[in-house]
Design an enzyme around this catalytic site. Structure first.
Site, PDB file in Angstrom:
ATOM      1  N   TYR A 112       0.835  -1.203   0.000  1.00 40.04           N
ATOM      2  CA  TYR A 112       0.000   0.000   0.000  1.00 40.04           C
ATOM      3  C   TYR A 112       0.873   1.258   0.000  1.00 40.04           C
ATOM      4  O   TYR A 112       1.883   1.329   0.697  1.00 40.04           O
ATOM      5  CB  TYR A 112      -0.928  -0.037   1.219  1.00 40.04           C
ATOM      6  CG  TYR A 112      -1.576   1.274   1.570  1.00 40.04           C
ATOM      7  CD1 TYR A 112      -2.362   1.957   0.641  1.00 40.04           C
ATOM      8  CD2 TYR A 112      -1.398   1.848   2.826  1.00 40.04           C
ATOM      9  CE1 TYR A 112      -2.946   3.167   0.969  1.00 40.04           C
ATOM     10  CE2 TYR A 112      -1.985   3.061   3.152  1.00 40.04           C
ATOM     11  CZ  TYR A 112      -2.752   3.714   2.228  1.00 40.04           C
ATOM     12  OH  TYR A 112      -3.330   4.922   2.536  1.00 40.04           O
ATOM     13  N   LYS A 211     -11.813  -0.137   5.654  1.00 40.72           N
ATOM     14  CA  LYS A 211     -12.202  -0.800   4.413  1.00 40.72           C
ATOM     15  C   LYS A 211     -13.294  -1.841   4.664  1.00 40.72           C
ATOM     16  O   LYS A 211     -14.341  -1.524   5.192  1.00 40.72           O
ATOM     17  CB  LYS A 211     -10.954  -1.401   3.771  1.00 40.72           C
ATOM     18  CG  LYS A 211      -9.731  -0.466   3.727  1.00 40.72           C
ATOM     19  CD  LYS A 211     -10.004   0.846   3.038  1.00 40.72           C
ATOM     20  CE  LYS A 211      -8.739   1.647   2.732  1.00 40.72           C
ATOM     21  NZ  LYS A 211      -7.941   2.048   3.905  1.00 40.72           N
TER      22      LYS A 211
END
Length: 400
Positions: A112, A211
């Site tokens: 990420y 998320k």
């Protein structure tokens, strides 16, 4: 808050969805016996006498609403303990304090963008070195360990190219090198519903609860789950000392989100697979990356390591930056926005958005190109989503 534990829910006796609803949520914990755990906003707690309290002293050190969330999170990852943080990046930052100046982190190359940024620009200023390695190559991974390697950071599936790392194999290599190496797996893309890294040898599982776990795009939060008591006590100390803790209200929202996690992940997978198959047949799309497709390079590992996959799809469309911009602008149901894992469908351009902080030469090696697009498929009607993608592709690339 009640002090008796006679009513306590034992997660070892129940399945995933039952634990998501009942773990840490027992009405008997509260004198009011409320079925939904209350939002305790107080920052300080009255003590019986100096140094004698009812389990809570100060809001940063502990909070009843946060405790309920942590008790719910742990069994979902087959863990004994869980700790919540103000964001996934806050959890990462706090874990870095397990290390000292002169230590080395080995991490996957396709990580990420925010994690990449922290390792390169923040951890290095504390004297912590990081090596970014293609962990699909186990021989290269083994050779990349150093005498001072003290943490392995695995992200699988990776963000944004959806590579799968063999968690069991990498953790076994690490422990053979040095049993004291801490193996961390960022499980954000899979969620606790589809993958449980602690069962594969990881020491800590990390999540951006923002998320899939929360799933409603209204909370920024992170968490870790683990089984080792000594490591938990170290992280519990750091949670308080560093102070990057979430608000009680956000903990309430995240706890609510967990209640529907199993059903949402099933819906994400249904839609994700249907959309991925449709895009694979579209002549305006050069390549589709989705672990649930047999065409995925690590599909066999997917079947061995995961129970399923959600709605994350990455594609290469025909053309370049202009076609990508036209495609993103023409979508009606998909919002062009960062983040992922909510009930709504999102789409983004990693090279310009989520992974802009990754050096350009590194993006080129990873394949994060101008025609590379990341899609977070929501839980709307799948046929509507497919229709929206097709019409946008036709507008962006009219001549095929």
């Amino acid at each position: 808050m009640s002090s008796s534990n006679d009513y306590a829910h034992n997660p070892d006796h129940y399945g995933f969805q039952t634990n998501a609803i009942h773990s840490g949520q027992e009405p008997e914990k509260w004198t009011s016996r409320t079925v939904v755990p209350p939002i305790v906003m107080g920052t300080t707690f009255k003590q019986y006498e100096p140094g004698k309290h009812a389990g809570f002293e100060y809001g940063r050190s502990g909070n009843p609403t946060r405790n309920s969330l942590e008790e719910c999170l742990a069994p979902l990852e087959k863990a004994k303990y869980a700790l919540a943080f103000a964001s996934g990046s806050a959890a990462l930052t706090t874990m870095s304090y397990l290390l000292k100046s002169g230590d080395h982190i080995l991490t996957v190359d396709d990580v990420y963008g925010g994690t990449n940024r922290f390792f390169r620009n923040c951890a290095n200023r504390m004297g912590i070195e990081t090596s970014f390695v293609d962990m699909l190559d186990l021989e290269l991974t083994q050779k990349s360990f150093k005498p001072n390697t003290m943490m392995v950071w695995i992200e699988t599936p990776t963000n944004p190219t959806l590579k799968l790392v063999d968690i069991k194999a990498v953790c076994e290599i690490a422990k053979r090198k040095n049993p004291d190496i801490i193996c961390v797996v960022d499980n954000t893309f899979a969620s606790a519903y589809f993958q449980n890294p602690l069962e594969l040898g990881a020491d800590i599982v990390s999540h951006s609860l923002t998320k899939y776990m929360n799933g409603h795009s209204d909370v920024v939060m992170g968490a870790i789950m683990l089984n080792d008591e000594k490591l938990y006590e170290r992280m519990k100390y750091l949670q308080n000392a560093v102070g990057a803790v979430p608000s009680p209200f956000d903990c309430y929202l995240a706890s609510r989100g967990l209640k529907t996690l199993a059903f949402r992940m099933q819906a994400h997978m249904h839609n994700g697979l249907k959309v991925a198959k449709s895009l694979s047949e579209n002549p305006r799309v050069e390549k589709v990356i989705y672990p649930g497709l047999e065409s995925h390079p690590q599909h066999e590992l997917y079947k061995r390591q995961m129970k399923g996959f959600g709605g994350m799809i990455s594609i290469y469309i025909r053309g370049g930056i202009d076609e990508s911009f036209r495609f993103l602008s023409a979508l009606k149901l998909f919002s062009c926005a960062e983040s992922l894992g909510g009930y709504e469908s999102l789409v983004e351009h990693p090279a310009i958005m989520t992974h802009a902080s990754v050096p350009k030469d590194q993006r080129a090696v990873l394949g994060i190109d101008d025609n590379f697009v990341r899609i977070s498929v929501g839980i709307e009607d799948a046929d509507d989503l497919i229709g929206d993608l097709n019409q946008a592709l036709e507008k962006a690339i009219p001549n095929v």
